[in-house]
Design an enzyme around this catalytic site. Structure first.
Site, short mmCIF file in Angstrom:
data_model
loop_
_atom_site.label_atom_id
_atom_site.label_comp_id
_atom_site.label_asym_id
_atom_site.label_seq_id
_atom_site.Cartn_x
_atom_site.Cartn_y
_atom_site.Cartn_z
N ASN A 386 0.85 -1.39 0.06
CA ASN A 386 0.02 0.47 -0.08
C ASN A 386 1.25 1.49 0.17
O ASN A 386 0.64 2.11 -0.83
CB ASN A 386 -0.95 -0.35 1.45
N ASP A 387 1.45 1.13 1.08
CA ASP A 387 1.43 2.57 1.14
C ASP A 387 3.00 3.23 0.94
O ASP A 387 3.62 4.32 0.21
CB ASP A 387 2.56 3.09 2.92
N VAL A 388 4.03 1.79 -0.03
CA VAL A 388 4.88 1.84 -0.38
C VAL A 388 5.13 2.07 -2.34
O VAL A 388 5.81 2.46 -2.78
CB VAL A 388 6.21 0.25 -0.40
N ALA A 427 0.09 3.28 7.15
CA ALA A 427 0.46 4.49 7.21
C ALA A 427 -1.39 5.34 7.77
O ALA A 427 -1.55 6.04 8.55
CB ALA A 427 0.96 4.93 6.16
#
Length: 460
Positions: A386-388, A427
């Site tokens: 997700n966040d990366v 996050a």
């Protein structure tokens, strides 16, 4: 005997360093661990040869208990739980150092007649070891979701509270150094330092846990080195400094990979595990596809980049992903894996999982090596990351992750995302990649979804 001990210690240090060198890649990591373990055996033997050493049966009993508990625990732990195990084992090391400092205090009656450097090193080890132990327990709890992954804080009072607890521990240590021999002072050092460790880690969000675990690992190494100085144990000094130095370097590299400073992380994280599914922003529409659609798109691609994340780890989908990659390679498709430094829940998490599935090492590409390839890639297959992969890190100054280096997944010609739902990542921020016109979503458990794609590929 002294000469033999010195030779054994030198041999142990060489094995430590050589073993650490082996941890630079999946192919040599197992061998590196074995070499370092052999070095520790040599170091233990050298320590047992110390003149005047007594209570052998206690040492043997400790080794037996540790082996009986540690080996089965390490063998049975799932790969998804490896970060928790690392945090827990690291904490145990810090706790052992703190207890060693307490024993040293009692045996010397408050360091009476001991050199000042021994008292300082022991008290330093007590403070840092206690912080590492209790902080690691909190990190374990967050990773295991026993403790909420979101930041837990008392608001503006958090930083003064952290400073007060640490100052209290240091103050009690200073009182001991100035001649105080009351055991309650040492107990106060351990308790206040432990509370400081808890107070520092609780406000840090789950998204920052990989950095926290690495930082606490460095703390444990430094505390062990300090205890080694106090006990005149060369093995503890060298091993502790190796752990402290490597942990510090790794922490710095991971913080840079997130475009964040270590002080800002310690001051409070930006995310947590308990986030509600965010609303789709920007007026975009999510496009859902079937496993058959994904199989056709992958089979007719010239190049595919697989982007693994924690979702792959949770589903234990790495073997299914490797089966899919083999089928694609047999069809003439070039397959690579893009590894972000903080994907997963600990440093190297994705590398370990994929190595377990026998993914060829040359297919594992680090972020700096693979990012320019996305623009030439036909399909980027994102599995639970997700966040990366969030382009808001580049485009939205108001995003909590703005400035964090990400994988350039959005630059691929087509993107396929495997997710259970539209829930945000660790996050807790929305990912506009999912509403991009060239992105397709395959919802469901990652392992089941990939297996369906594999069956469809076989049928083509």
């Amino acid at each position: 005997m002294i000469t033999l001990r010195a030779v054994l210690y030198i041999l142990a240090f060489a094995l430590f360093i050589y073993g650490l060198m082996g941890l630079t890649g999946p192919r040599t990591a197992v061998r590196g661990n074995a070499i370092a373990a052999a070095g520790m055996v040599v170091a233990v033997v050298a320590t047992l040869l110390t003149p005047g050493l007594s209570n052998w049966w206690l040492i043997v009993l400790g080794l037996v208990i540790g082996t009986v508990i540690g080996v089965p625990a390490a063998r049975r732990v799932k790969m998804t739980a490896m970060p928790q195990m690392v945090a827990l084992f690291n904490g145990v090391g810090g706790g052992a150092v703190a207890l060693t400092a307490w024993v040293e205090f009692r045996e010397t009656t408050g360091f009476q007649g001991e050199p000042v450097n021994v008292a300082i090193a022991t008290l330093f080890a007590a403070i840092i070891g206690s912080i590492s132990f209790w902080g690691s327990l909190v990190a374990f709890g967050k990773l295991q979701e026993i403790v909420p992954g979101r930041p837990i804080t008392v608001g503006r009072l958090q930083m003064p509270l952290n400073v007060l607890l640490l100052a209290g521990a240091v103050g009690c240590a200073v009182a001991i150094g100035l001649g105080g021999s009351a055991e309650l002072l040492l107990v106060a050092v351990l308790v206040l330092a432990g509370l400081a460790g808890i107070a520092v880690v609780l406000p840090i969000g789950g998204a920052d846990m990989p950095v926290v675990v690495s930082l606490l690992n460095a703390f444990t190494g430094l505390s062990a080195a300090a205890a080694g100085l106090a006990l005149s144990n060369t093995a503890m000094i060298v091993a502790g400094m190796l752990v402290g130095a490597s942990g510090s370097i790794l922490t710095d590299q991971m913080a840079k990979a997130m475009n964040r400073s270590i002080p800002s992380i310690v001051a409070g994280g930006f995310g947590g595990a308990e986030t509600a599914a965010p609303a789709i922003t920007g007026g975009g529409t999510v496009r859902s596809v079937s496993a058959a659609d994904v199989a056709v798109q992958l089979a007719y691609a010239g190049q595919v980049i697989v982007v693994p994340g924690y979702g792959m780890a949770v589903a234990q989908a790495q073997h299914a992903v490797q089966d899919m990659a083999k089928l694609l390679v047999d069809k003439g498709v070039v397959v690579d894996y893009a590894i972000h430094p903080v994907a997963g829940r600990m440093p190297g998490h994705m590398n370990v999982l994929l190595a377990e599935a026998d993914v060829p090492y040359e297919q594992l590409k680090e972020m700096d090596e693979i990012n320019d390839e996305f623009a030439r890639t036909d399909v980027a297959l994102v599995i639970g990351a997700n966040d990366v992969t969030n382009p808001a890190a580049r485009t939205d100054p108001n995003s909590p992750i703005y400035g964090m280096p990400i994988l350039n997944v959005d630059q691929a010609k087509a993107v396929i995302v495997l997710k259970r739902s539209m829930r945000a990542g660790f996050a807790g921020v929305d990912n506009p990649l999912y509403t991009d016109q060239k992105t397709a979503m395959l919802f469901g458990d990652a392992k089941s979804s990939v297996r369906e794609v594999v069956e469809e590929l076989k049928a083509l």
